[in-house]
Enzyme design. Sequence first.
Site: not given
Length: 390
Positions: A293, A72, A201, A385, A297
Site C-alpha cells: 500500500p 491534496h 510518510y 503518485y 495504488k
Amino acid sequence: MRTQVAIIGSGPSGLLLGRLLTLAGIDNILLDRVDRAYILARVRAGVLEQGMVEMMREAEAAERLDVEGLRHAGFDIALDGALHHIDLKGLTGGKQVTVYGQTEVTRDLMDKREADGAPTIYDVHHVTPRDFGGQHPWITYEKDGRTHRIDTDFVIGCDGFHGASRKAVPPKAIDTFERVYPFGWLGLLADVPPARDELVYGKHARGFTLCSMRSKTRSRYYIQVPLTDQAENWSDDAFWDELRRRLPAEVAETVVTGLSFEKSIAPLRSFVAEPMRFGRLFLAGDAAHIVPPTGAKGLNLAASDIRYLFDGIREFYAEKSSAGLDAYSARALARIWKAERFSWWMTTMLHTFAEDDAFGRRVHDAELAYTLSSVAARTALAENYVGLPY
Ligand code: RFL
Ligand code: PHB
C-alpha cells in the site's frame, strides 16, 4: 438464469464495472461470498488518483465524492526529525490526489446499484466459472444449500486476491510473479482530527509510519510492525506512543489521540498474474495483482483495469468487435507493471528491513536522500503518485 456479464466480487472493481455496464444498457449480475454490511466494514484505501475520480463521475456516482473528497496538492516525507515536502501539484503541472475512503466509494456504488435495481447476490459459496474457453461460459454457485447456474457471455473475476476466478484457470495457462515483504502495517482508525492537512510518510530507524485521514475529523495511521505481531496485543496507548516516537517532534506534537474503532495488521505483498484474460474469463483488480500500500495504488489500478475492460465490453456489444477485449490484458499489464515498480520502490525506500546488512541500509538511505534532494527524482515520484496516464 442468464445475463450478458457475470461479475464475481462486489468490491470496488466489480461495482464500478457493474455500474458502467448498467448505464450502457448491458445487463450484469454481481455475486459476492459475503454481504453488504461485511463489505462496508472493511477499511482499506484512502487516496484516489484523478483517473479514478473521473471513472466515478462517468459512473454518475461522484456526487458525494465531489463534495466530501479532500483535494491534496502534496504530502510530506519525514526523515531524521525533519519534514520534506513533495509538491505534487507544482511538480506535475497541476495534478492532485483526492482523499476519500474506499469504503465510501463502495457505499456510493452499492447505493447506485440498488437504485438501478441491478441484481447482486450475496452470501454465495463455491462460485465456479465453467467452459470459459468456449463461446458459452457459465457459472455455478451455492446459496441456501442449493446449487444455481448462470449462463453468460463473459465471466469477470473481480473477487480479490483470495478469490475463486484466478484459481479456476489451469496452472499452466497462467504465470505469477510475487514478492512478500518481511513486515506488515498495523493500521488504526479513530475519530480525531488529522495531525496535519496533508499525508506524512515517515522513515525512522524503528520503522515506517504513515499519517493519513478519511476526513477532517477521522484519522488513519499506520506503523510498520513485524509479521509476528498481533493487532489485539497492541493497546491504543502503545500504538500512539510508538507512532509519536517515530515522527518528527513538530508532527508528534499535533497528533490528537483518541479511542480507536479499528485496528488491524495488513501484510505487504507484490503480485502479478499474467495474462489477465483466459477465453471469456477476465481478471481485474486485486484478483490479478497486488501492490504493497505504500504507493496508494491498489484501488487505482483496479480503476484502470475497469477502464480498459469496460471499453472492450462496450465495443463488443455496440460494434461487434473484440479488438478492445483482445487488447485488454496487454494494455492493463503495461500500466500495472509500472505501478508495481513504483510501489516496490516506495516500500523499499521507506521501510526498515531487518535482514539488511550495513551496505543495504546505506543504499536505501541514499536512495531516499537522493530523492529528497533532486528535483528530477521528486518529479518522478510525484508523476507516479498522482497516477500515470491510462
Ligand atoms: P476487493 O476489494 O478485495 O473485492 C473483492 C470482492 O470479492 C469478494 N470475493 C468473492 N466473491 C465470490 N466468491 C469468491 N470466492 C470470492 N472471493 C472474494 C470479496 O468478498 C470482495 O467483496 O478487490 P477489488 O474490487 O479488486 O479492489 C481492490 C482494492 O480493494 C485494493 O486494491 C485496495 O484496497 C488496496 N489499497 C489501497 N489502494 C489504493 O489505491 N490507495 C490506497 O490508499 C490503498 N490503501 C489498500 C490500502 C489496501 C490495504 N489492505 C488492507 C490490503 C491500505 C490497506 C491497509
Ligand atoms: C490510507 O489512508 O489508508 C492510505 C493512504 C496512503 C497510502 C496507503 C493507505 O499510501
